[in-house]
Design a protein around this motif. Structure first.
Motif: not given
Length: 182
Positions: A1-6
């Motif tokens: 899983m990955r963090i999409i934004s920020g």
């Protein structure tokens, strides 16, 4: 899983294989956050994630600057993973080990967004109980939203407070809001 934004955009997080989780897919998560981005200022949000598993959704909210993020799961290994990962990423996430239904009965907080990702094999009554408890206990702030992720085979559009559903592959996000006439 990955963090999409920020702050942590693009960061990959790998949960241990032993965790009993089914993380929200990147495609579905991106669709969800595109919807939320149009309605909420993330820097002002209090978020509660129920059945948090690996903490996938909590990391996304924290990365985008949510004021508070609370993650509730009954599996101690999930809670330990969220605690470890949020510390490594310097994210202010509060993991709580608890049965979600018991937590909702006595929840000490109100939130702008409550996100629940219960097991897909829950029966209709268990899904409805989440909605009932959130609204009976008045856990949403004004203009807040409850979002429940479920399989395309679960129908929630007849449950009180239902607003809209969005489908991404085999996953559906059902949105519930406080009725204006209340």
């Amino acid at each position: 899983m990955r963090i999409i934004s920020g702050q942590h955009k693009g960061r990959r997080i790998t949960a241990p294989k032993k965790l009993p989780v089914r993380p929200t897919t990147d495609m579905a998560k991106e669709g969800l956050f595109n919807i939320l981005n149009n309605s909420f200022d993330f820097n002002k949000l209090h978020v509660l994630e129920l059945f948090s598993g690996s903490g996938n959704i909590s990391y996304e909210f924290a990365s985008r600057g949510a004021l508070t993020v609370t993650s509730v799961d009954e599996n101690i290994d999930c809670i330990k993973f969220i605690k470890k990962t949020s510390a490594e990423l310097d994210m202010d996430i509060t993991p709580i080990k608890s049965d979600v239904f018991k937590y909702l009965e006595r929840a000490p907080i109100k939130a702008d967004i409550i996100f629940a990702d219960p097991p897909y094999d829950f029966d209709d009554a268990q899904f409805k109980k989440i909605v009932d408890l959130v609204f009976e206990k008045q856990l949403l702030n004004e203009d807040g939203v409850l979002i429940i992720e479920h399989s395309k085979h679960t129908k929630m559009d007849k449950v009180e407070h239902f607003d809209v559903g969005r489908r991404y592959g085999n996953s559906v996000f059902s949105f519930f809001k406080i009725n204006l006439e209340e």
